[in-house]
Design an enzyme around this catalytic site. Structure first.
Site, PDB file in Angstrom:
ATOM      1  CB  SER A  13      14.309 -21.688   3.285  1.00  0.00           C
ATOM      2  OG  SER A  13      15.541 -22.201   2.834  1.00  0.00           O
ATOM      3  CG  HIS A  38      13.416 -18.559   0.318  1.00  0.00           C
ATOM      4  ND1 HIS A  38      13.370 -17.277  -0.164  1.00  0.00           N
ATOM      5  CD2 HIS A  38      14.682 -18.748   0.754  1.00  0.00           C
ATOM      6  CE1 HIS A  38      14.558 -16.709  -0.010  1.00  0.00           C
ATOM      7  NE2 HIS A  38      15.382 -17.588   0.529  1.00  0.00           N
ATOM      8  CG  ASP A  40      17.873 -20.300   0.495  1.00  0.00           C
ATOM      9  OD1 ASP A  40      17.892 -19.079   0.249  1.00  0.00           O
ATOM     10  OD2 ASP A  40      17.288 -20.789   1.482  1.00  0.00           O
ATOM     11  CG  MET A  42      23.572 -21.148  -0.930  1.00  0.00           C
ATOM     12  SD  MET A  42      23.904 -21.654   0.751  1.00  0.00           S
ATOM     13  CE  MET A  42      22.429 -21.042   1.576  1.00  0.00           C
ATOM     14  CG  HIS A  71      18.141 -15.899  -1.539  1.00  0.00           C
ATOM     15  ND1 HIS A  71      18.301 -16.099  -0.177  1.00  0.00           N
ATOM     16  CD2 HIS A  71      19.049 -14.947  -1.890  1.00  0.00           C
ATOM     17  CE1 HIS A  71      19.273 -15.310   0.263  1.00  0.00           C
ATOM     18  NE2 HIS A  71      19.746 -14.614  -0.745  1.00  0.00           N
ATOM     19  CG  MET A  73      22.650 -16.377  -1.371  1.00  0.00           C
ATOM     20  SD  MET A  73      22.226 -17.406   0.059  1.00  0.00           S
ATOM     21  CE  MET A  73      20.882 -18.368  -0.642  1.00  0.00           C
ATOM     22  CG  MET A 142      20.534 -11.879   3.346  1.00  0.00           C
ATOM     23  SD  MET A 142      19.501 -13.304   2.990  1.00  0.00           S
ATOM     24  CE  MET A 142      20.159 -14.519   4.143  1.00  0.00           C
ATOM     25  N   GLY A 147      24.392 -18.337   3.712  1.00  0.00           N
ATOM     26  CA  GLY A 147      25.200 -19.536   3.535  1.00  0.00           C
ATOM     27  C   GLY A 147      24.653 -20.771   4.240  1.00  0.00           C
ATOM     28  N   GLY A 149      21.382 -22.517   6.898  1.00  0.00           N
ATOM     29  CA  GLY A 149      20.141 -22.433   7.659  1.00  0.00           C
ATOM     30  C   GLY A 149      20.438 -22.559   9.152  1.00  0.00           C
ATOM     31  CG  ASP A 184      16.356 -15.741   3.779  1.00  0.00           C
ATOM     32  OD1 ASP A 184      16.218 -16.662   4.599  1.00  0.00           O
ATOM     33  OD2 ASP A 184      16.889 -15.887   2.654  1.00  0.00           O
ATOM     34  N   GLY A 206      13.102 -21.489   7.268  1.00  0.00           N
ATOM     35  CA  GLY A 206      13.676 -22.764   6.868  1.00  0.00           C
ATOM     36  C   GLY A 206      13.598 -23.777   7.989  1.00  0.00           C
TER      37      GLY A 206
HETATM   38  C1  DX5 Z   1      20.537 -18.497   4.283  1.00  0.00           C
HETATM   39  C2  DX5 Z   1      19.307 -18.713   3.446  1.00  0.00           C
HETATM   40  C3  DX5 Z   1      18.042 -18.797   4.208  1.00  0.00           C
HETATM   41  C4  DX5 Z   1      17.996 -19.916   5.206  1.00  0.00           C
HETATM   42  C5  DX5 Z   1      16.968 -19.609   6.238  1.00  0.00           C
HETATM   43  O1  DX5 Z   1      21.618 -18.169   3.468  1.00  0.00           O
HETATM   44  O2  DX5 Z   1      19.168 -17.656   2.516  1.00  0.00           O
HETATM   45  O3  DX5 Z   1      16.928 -18.860   3.335  1.00  0.00           O
HETATM   46  O4  DX5 Z   1      17.712 -21.141   4.638  1.00  0.00           O
HETATM   47  O5  DX5 Z   1      16.987 -20.653   7.163  1.00  0.00           O
HETATM   48  P1  DX5 Z   1      16.520 -20.456   8.662  1.00  0.00           P
HETATM   49  O6  DX5 Z   1      15.067 -20.072   8.610  1.00  0.00           O
HETATM   50  O7  DX5 Z   1      16.769 -21.785   9.265  1.00  0.00           O
HETATM   51  O8  DX5 Z   1      17.359 -19.362   9.248  1.00  0.00           O
HETATM   52 ZN    ZN Z   2      17.302 -17.450   1.334  1.00  0.00          ZN
END
Ligand code: DX5
Ligand code: ZN
Length: 232
Positions: A13, A38, A40, A42, A71, A73, A142, A147, A149, A184, A206
């Site tokens: 990610s 990946h 993300d 937001m 992804h 969000m 999830m 929101g 990492g 994820d 991530g």
């Molecule tokens: C959270 C994201 C994830 C996140 C994962 O909202 O969708 O993709 O970046 O990060 P890690 O692997 O650090 O949990």
């Molecule tokens: Zn994600």
């Protein structure tokens, strides 16, 4: 008929990458053996954080040859789908609560030439799947609240993943198209095998990847350890 053996995909990610050097970062993880990027997205509305949009996806696209797994969000979803398809997204997933018309959004994604998927927050029930299995290429569970990492893996994701795997296998057995199961949030070397055993085939990582110490082989080292854990 028993289901075909699964092949595993690792999807770093970008959320934990160095955003000032994003092109270099995605090239580095592809060179280190990543299967997908990946991405993300937001909006500080559907989730309490703000990241990047289609312009950054378009800027990253020429730096890698592996698929970009977007992804979303964001709320609303539909207006931004075409922008990401034009920006080079290969897969677009979204949260059903963020779309007024889930079936329509799934169709829009496929009509734009991308693979489509639904994302389930830890407390989102799986009955959103009931009438759309034939429109899905991916189901994303999830394992943290979306929101940020670097959060801890929520263990209740494992029984939920087993339920999704059973739904996918039943769909395949009835002649349906393949659907991948992605997890994820909080995926690490020490839990990826249990997540795979629960039925996942695609793993977002991530902080585990972008935070990997150089002393342990950096991105290549951690991706190798993730694969070794999957291989048992
Ligand atoms: C959270 C994201 C994830 C996140 C994962 O909202 O969708 O993709 O970046 O990060 P890690 O692997 O650090 O949990
Ligand atoms: Zn994600």
């Amino acid at each position: 008929m028993s289901p075909a053996p699964r092949s595993f995909r690792i999807a770093p990610s970008i959320l934990s990458a160095d955003f000032a050097r994003l092109g270099e970062e995605v090239r580095a993880v592809e060179a280190a053996g990543a299967d997908m990027i990946h991405f993300d997205v937001m909006d500080n509305h559907y989730v309490p954080n703000l990241t990047v949009g289609p312009m950054v996806c378009e800027a990253v696209r020429p730096h890698v040859s592996i698929p970009i797994d977007v992804h979303l969000m964001v709320r609303p979803v539909d207006r931004i789908v075409g922008d990401f398809a034009r920006a080079g997204a290969d897969i677009i997933t979204f949260h059903p609560e963020a779309s007024e018309h889930v079936d329509r959004t799934l169709s829009l994604i496929r009509e734009a030439g991308c693979k489509a998927g639904l994302v389930f927050n830890p407390a989102t029930p799986l009955n959103w799947l009931d009438h759309v299995m034939d429109k899905l290429d991916m189901i994303l569970l999830m394992s943290v609240n979306p929101g940020f990492g670097g959060q801890a893996f929520i263990p209740g994701t494992l029984p939920k993943a087993r339920q999704v795997r059973a739904r996918i296998d039943a769909h395949l057995a009835a002649g349906g198209q393949p659907i991948s199961l992605e997890i994820d949030g909080g995926v690490k070397v020490d839990n990826i095998a249990a997540i795979a055993a629960a039925g996942a085939d695609t793993f977002v990582a991530g902080s585990a990847v972008f935070g990997a110490p150089d002393a342990d082989g950096g991105y290549r080292g951690v991706i190798q350890r993730l694969r070794a854990a999957l291989a048992g």
